[in-house]
Design a protein around this motif. Sequence first.
Motif, mmCIF file in Angstrom:
data_model
loop_
_atom_site.group_PDB
_atom_site.id
_atom_site.type_symbol
_atom_site.label_atom_id
_atom_site.label_comp_id
_atom_site.label_asym_id
_atom_site.label_seq_id
_atom_site.Cartn_x
_atom_site.Cartn_y
_atom_site.Cartn_z
ATOM 1 N N UNK A 229 0.850 -1.190 0.000
ATOM 2 C CA UNK A 229 0.000 0.000 0.000
ATOM 3 C C UNK A 229 0.884 1.237 0.000
ATOM 4 N N UNK A 230 0.353 2.318 -0.552
ATOM 5 C CA UNK A 230 1.029 3.614 -0.536
ATOM 6 C C UNK A 230 0.409 4.469 0.566
ATOM 7 N N UNK A 231 1.236 5.018 1.417
ATOM 8 C CA UNK A 231 0.720 5.904 2.454
ATOM 9 C C UNK A 231 0.358 7.252 1.852
ATOM 10 N N UNK B 226 -0.030 -5.389 -7.749
ATOM 11 C CA UNK B 226 -1.172 -4.768 -7.095
ATOM 12 C C UNK B 226 -0.687 -3.954 -5.907
ATOM 13 N N UNK B 227 -1.077 -2.684 -5.858
ATOM 14 C CA UNK B 227 -0.724 -1.833 -4.730
ATOM 15 C C UNK B 227 -1.923 -0.956 -4.394
ATOM 16 N N UNK B 228 -2.287 -0.933 -3.148
ATOM 17 C CA UNK B 228 -3.379 -0.058 -2.709
ATOM 18 C C UNK B 228 -2.881 1.383 -2.781
ATOM 19 N N UNK B 229 -3.591 2.301 -3.446
ATOM 20 C CA UNK B 229 -3.055 3.650 -3.685
ATOM 21 C C UNK B 229 -3.100 4.583 -2.482
ATOM 22 N N UNK B 230 -3.896 4.249 -1.448
ATOM 23 C CA UNK B 230 -3.988 5.113 -0.272
ATOM 24 C C UNK B 230 -4.056 4.266 0.994
ATOM 25 N N UNK B 231 -3.499 4.804 2.071
ATOM 26 C CA UNK B 231 -3.597 4.157 3.378
ATOM 27 C C UNK B 231 -3.256 5.170 4.457
ATOM 28 N N UNK B 232 -3.989 5.132 5.558
ATOM 29 C CA UNK B 232 -3.717 5.970 6.725
ATOM 30 C C UNK B 232 -2.839 5.194 7.705
ATOM 31 N N UNK C 81 -0.416 0.213 11.038
ATOM 32 C CA UNK C 81 0.296 0.737 12.202
ATOM 33 C C UNK C 81 1.776 0.398 12.079
ATOM 34 N N UNK C 82 2.612 1.335 12.520
ATOM 35 C CA UNK C 82 4.053 1.114 12.493
ATOM 36 C C UNK C 82 4.736 1.991 13.521
ATOM 37 N N UNK C 83 6.065 1.873 13.600
ATOM 38 C CA UNK C 83 6.812 2.546 14.657
ATOM 39 C C UNK C 83 7.838 3.556 14.149
ATOM 40 N N UNK C 84 7.876 3.823 12.847
ATOM 41 C CA UNK C 84 8.962 4.657 12.329
ATOM 42 C C UNK C 84 8.509 5.817 11.451
ATOM 43 N N UNK C 85 7.430 5.651 10.705
ATOM 44 C CA UNK C 85 7.247 6.531 9.563
ATOM 45 C C UNK C 85 6.777 7.932 9.858
ATOM 46 N N UNK D 107 7.978 9.633 -0.304
ATOM 47 C CA UNK D 107 6.831 8.744 -0.485
ATOM 48 C C UNK D 107 7.176 7.382 0.086
ATOM 49 N N UNK D 108 6.145 6.655 0.534
ATOM 50 C CA UNK D 108 6.374 5.414 1.272
ATOM 51 C C UNK D 108 5.504 4.279 0.743
ATOM 52 N N UNK D 109 6.164 3.178 0.432
ATOM 53 C CA UNK D 109 5.474 1.927 0.150
ATOM 54 C C UNK D 109 5.501 1.100 1.423
ATOM 55 N N UNK D 110 4.340 0.658 1.879
ATOM 56 C CA UNK D 110 4.332 -0.193 3.075
ATOM 57 C C UNK D 110 3.946 -1.616 2.701
ATOM 58 N N UNK D 111 4.566 -2.541 3.404
ATOM 59 C CA UNK D 111 4.314 -3.968 3.237
ATOM 60 C C UNK D 111 3.647 -4.487 4.501
ATOM 61 N N UNK D 112 2.479 -5.081 4.348
ATOM 62 C CA UNK D 112 1.781 -5.657 5.493
ATOM 63 C C UNK D 112 2.434 -6.980 5.869
ATOM 64 N N UNK D 113 2.981 -7.038 7.089
ATOM 65 C CA UNK D 113 3.660 -8.258 7.525
ATOM 66 C C UNK D 113 2.852 -9.060 8.533
#
Length: 263
Positions: free
Chosen positions: A95-97, A140-146, A172-176, A191-197
């Motif tokens: 997803x893209x933040x 596939x990448x989700x274009x928006x995420x909070x 949710x994360x601890x750095x961005x 810009x940030x690409x996030x990976x759901x782990x």
Amino acid sequence: MKVGIIGGTGFYDLVDEMEELRVNTEYGEGIVYKGSYKDKDIYFLPRHGKHHDSLAHQINYRANMKALKQLGIHHVLAMCAVGSLTTEIPVGSLALLDQFMDVTTNRVNTFDQYSVEMTEPYCPNLRQNVIEAAGELGLTIRPTANYICVDGPRYETALEINVYKNWGMHVVGMTNGTEAALARELGIAYAVVCLSTDLAAGTTEVPPDLDTHKNVVKDNQQKLKDLFLKSIEMIQEDQPSIAHDAYQRALSARKDKLAASAN
């Protein structure tokens, strides 16, 4: 053109023959790896340190971001691993933040020089570069995420996650949040690409697990590398950004104070 990349250990070999640089800043030393790709200079910064030995709350964020600024980098793509608060962002998905909320309480997240506008914390032009790159690669990448940024190093309680969901958060994360705020203060397009782990606490019966987190990152490393390299191709020389404009406005508003403090 110079492009910065921020991520974890999986990006050390993003391109061949990367050279280690040690950049001294007023906030400490930043370690960066330099290489080249498609006529662009690539600078990879390992967020958690050379040996991935700094937990999120221990990272010297100001040294990291100032090192990139001192190297003359104005565009940065970052990768971050996150916990998903929704089944719409399943484990292993991208997803893209586009927005963040910062609830950290134990961070230095400013250079203490001026106020800077953050209505859109992530550069729309860089985000579009990533979307187009994903399209070309068939990813596939989700274009928006909070994104909600927490202190760590502990994981969240089920109640906290439920509150964050009700606030409209997706990951949710601890750095961005910290990194994005500092990037904007330096006028760096980011810009940030996030990976759901994993699925965050209470979202599933399976609790967050560090080994699972590492394995998901490892399994998706090649996909992420391909996406970042294709995105780098998309970035244009002197590509404008709202971050650059916000930075110039902030400097202009405080020019007299900044000049006085420099003397």
